[in-house]
Design a protein around this motif. Structure first.
Motif, PDB file in Angstrom:
ATOM      1  N   GLY A  22     -10.687   8.028  -4.824  1.00 34.97           N
ATOM      2  CA  GLY A  22     -11.710   7.060  -5.175  1.00 34.97           C
ATOM      3  C   GLY A  22     -11.165   5.646  -5.213  1.00 34.97           C
ATOM      4  N   VAL A  23     -10.122   5.432  -6.026  1.00 34.84           N
ATOM      5  CA  VAL A  23      -9.459   4.126  -6.142  1.00 34.84           C
ATOM      6  C   VAL A  23      -7.958   4.366  -6.039  1.00 34.84           C
ATOM      7  N   TRP A  24      -7.343   3.883  -4.977  1.00 33.27           N
ATOM      8  CA  TRP A  24      -5.888   3.953  -4.812  1.00 33.27           C
ATOM      9  C   TRP A  24      -5.421   2.545  -4.471  1.00 33.27           C
ATOM     10  N   VAL A  25      -4.723   1.926  -5.408  1.00 32.44           N
ATOM     11  CA  VAL A  25      -4.253   0.564  -5.185  1.00 32.44           C
ATOM     12  C   VAL A  25      -2.742   0.564  -5.125  1.00 32.44           C
ATOM     13  N   ASP A  26      -2.204  -0.271  -4.229  1.00 27.99           N
ATOM     14  CA  ASP A  26      -0.776  -0.355  -3.980  1.00 27.99           C
ATOM     15  C   ASP A  26      -0.284  -1.750  -4.335  1.00 27.99           C
TER      16      ASP A  26
END
Length: 680
Positions: A397-401
């Motif tokens: 859903g939400v994957w931030v790097d």
């Protein structure tokens, strides 16, 4: 997060909701006839939170607009399945570990506890014989009229086999060189090579669908879900119904309206370019972007930076896309693209001042390819907010790097993901996920993963995580000064549990403090497939280094744990290298364990103060230490700071006879199923 492990010789709500609770009607029956010979009205369908009386989890988990009702407590002509916590079964992945199976012509009927104009149905229908799913109808009536037909699908369900799984129910082993519990062997090293029964390890059975009713129905109205005669689904399983009152669409007049830039609200043509144009205009004119009610087809990433994008509400504005194969792999390894809103990559400076709210993202991800960037939200997003989104059928859903700083994710629904629900990955700092609902993920529900660069100052606060089909409800892999507070985690299925603190996956060490405060787990403490042992509802796992930060576990409740409430474990090949120390448990309630309050399978120590336990199925502290069994006692010490009361079948859980490092090791104690949780 992938969850691979090894072991010896092996590889790899508010209290007000409680007033509507009532005794459940037995499946297929009403209550007894009245004295006048007329059957009384059916009892109201109980309202639950994570299949519990809401009073048991008051103040914990997300505060949401819907009311949850379990199908097994409703009136039905179908069959209640479960309760059962055995992996690869339909009940095990259901909320509360039970559901209702309908054959064609059968129904399940709920009584609305409050006025509602919108429903969410969590369900399962069979896969096709060769994989890929089917569609089937489900009839919905309210008060016996106004029939609407939902088209259910299993196209996003039904994974099989070993990680990273297959859509083919007839596939042989993906990794014959891995340890297989079912044959207690490594098939590639075994002669003759054993075969597995197909479909092998079916999982990820459920999906959900939402329906606007078009009008408001008052409390006491009956919602009947019927598998119609003639449906091509041999059976339809209903897990639960969420009902709510959805407000009118949000309108923003002074904005860059995507319709003015050519977006198609009927979803017939791709609107990606129209979104790009609206964003560019909004940035130039310092306006928000507004996306009116409709379904918008977008089949690639929308790159966002210094922009606000508002929908009319997640029930009204849907941005939906197909998964598209790339002509050649992208530099990041992706072989597909799909709908998603992405900040710029951190290597390009990332994005900032991005604010996304009030819309749904519906992807088309049906297989797990870890190199693919097919997430609902991605990239690097600093000083940004995500609020009120509904994200379904993406990889994550939400994957931030990172590196990135100050992202706030609130009031969102992350459901039916192939992998994680949300992951703060690599150098994410001072960021928060709060008041979100995460349900039916294919991996960790919420994760912080400090891979290569440490995370710092992050919080998971008052989220509800339900039925992760693999791995953990909440997982923390390394990091500095992390807080988990007020979360509710229910029904993890396998190879993980409720809350995990893990030195693994190349994560940076834990430093500073880790506060795990006022959380509740229920029906966690699951079975670990590869180790063939039970985990803890909360577990600490030393695989790639010591865990020695200041860890404070305070005010948490561990309810109805299938095996242990708490586990501390080091992987067998490194059991004499790494330890877990500086753990502190205080003001804890343990209500029901199949085995122990604490299972210690590592060197180290922890302090315990005011840890109250009841309905404990085995010895309170199962102390195996590092399995060297020295004559001086275990390599693990449990330090009694007082007030540790209660116990179970073997007496006080922290008995006076037990010195801090007394060896009490039973490698695999028998499970004594506890009674259902109740008020303390």
């Amino acid at each position: 997060m992938r969850n691979s492990v090894s072991w010896p010789g092996r590889r790899r709500a508010p209290r007000a909701l409680a007033v509507v609770l009532a005794v459940a009607v037995v499946a297929g029956t009403g209550s007894a006839a009245s004295a006048h010979g007329r059957p009384p009205a059916p009892a109201p369908t109980p309202v639950t939170r994570a299949a519990l009386d809401p009073a048991l989890v008051e103040g914990r988990g997300a505060s949401v607009g819907f009311l949850e009702q379990e199908a097994e407590s409703a009136v039905t002509t179908g069959t209640v399945i479960g309760p059962d916590r055995t992996a690869y079964t339909l009940p095990a992945e259901a909320s509360g570990r039970s559901a209702v199976k309908l054959l064609p012509g059968q129904y399940v009927e709920f009584t609305l506890p409050k006025a509602a104009n919108a429903l969410t149905v969590r369900y399962s229908i069979p896969d096709s014989a060769t994989g890929g799913g089917i569609t089937a109808p489900l009839d919905v009536t309210v008060n016996g009229s106004g029939k609407r037909t939902m088209t259910l699908t299993s196209q996003y369900s039904w994974l099989y086999n070993q990680y990273p799984f297959s859509n083919d129910p007839n596939a042989g082993l993906l990794h014959p060189d891995w340890w297989i519990t079912e044959c207690a062997c490594v098939p590639a090293q075994t002669t003759p090579t054993p075969t597995v029964t197909t479909p092998f390890r079916p999982m990820h059975f459920y999906d959900e669908q939402r329906l606007l009713l078009g009008k408001t129905y008052k409390a006491g109205s009956t919602v009947r879900l019927t598998a119609p005669p003639g449906t091509n689904a041999a059976w339809t399983v209903i897990d639960l119904l969420d009902s709510e009152q959805v407000g009118p669409p949000h309108v923003r007049l002074k904005a860059a309206n995507v319709l003015l830039f050519g977006a198609d609200p009927f979803g017939r043509k791709d609107s990606a370019q129209a979104f790009d144009k609206a964003i560019a205009f909004a940035q130039k004119k310092d306006l928000p972007v507004y996306v009116p009610p409709g379904v918008y087809q977008v089949n690639r990433h929308i790159i966002v930076d210094d922009v606000t994008i508002e929908g009319a509400g997640s029930w009204y504005t849907t941005i939906k896309g197909r998964e598209v194969a790339l002509p050649a792999p992208a530099p990041d390894g992706s072989v597909h693209t799909g709908v998603g809103f992405y900040g710029k990559d951190a290597s390009e400076g990332g994005s900032s001042n991005v604010h996304l709210s009030g819309f749904a993202i519906q992807g088309d991800v049906r297989e797990r390819i870890d190199t693919d960037q097919v997430n609902g939200i991605g990239g690097a997003l600093s000083d940004s907010t995500i609020d009120g989104l509904y994200i379904q059928h993406t990889k994550v859903g939400v994957w931030v790097d990172g590196p990135m700083d100050n992202l706030v994710v609130t009031n969102s629904y992350l459901v039916d993901q192939i992998a994680d629900g949300l992951n703060f990955h690599t150098g994410v700092t001072n960021s928060v996920a709060s008041n979100n609902v995460v349900r039916n993920t294919g991996d960790d529900g919420l994760a912080m993963w400090a891979e290569k660069t440490t995370n710092s100052g992050n919080r998971f606060e008052n989220n509800t995580v339900q039925t992760p089909t693999l791995a953990n409800g909440i997982a923390i892999y390394g990091g500095h000064d992390t807080t988990l507070v007020g979360n509710l985690v229910a029904d993890p299925v396998r190879e993980g549990s409720g809350i995990q603190v893990g030195s693994r996956f190349g994560a940076e060490p834990f430093t500073g403090s880790l506060w795990i405060t006022d959380n509740t787990t229920v029906r966690a403490g699951t079975y670990e497939l590869n180790w063939n042992i039970g985990l803890g509802a909360i577990w600490f796992y030393a695989l790639q280094g010591d865990i020695d930060a200041d860890v404070q576990v305070v005010g948490d409740h561990f309810l109805d744990s299938t095996y242990n409430a708490i586990m501390v474990v080091a992987d067998w090949p490194v059991k004499d290298l790494y330890s877990v120390t500086n753990l502190h448990f205080r003001d804890i309630r343990v209500d029901g364990t199949g085995t122990s309050v604490l299972s210690a399978r590592a060197a180290g120590s922890a302090t315990f103060e005011n840890v109250d336990a009841r309905n404990v199925g085995a010895v309170g502290i199962n102390n195996c230490g590092s399995f060297n069994f020295p004559p001086t006692g275990s390599e693990w010490s449990s330090v009694d700071l007082g007030g540790n009361d209660g116990g179970g079948t073997t007496g006080p859980w922290f008995g006076a006879w037990q010195l801090p490092n007394t060896i009490t090791c039973d490698d695999r104690p028998p499970v004594v199923a506890p009674p259902a949780p109740s008020a303390w």
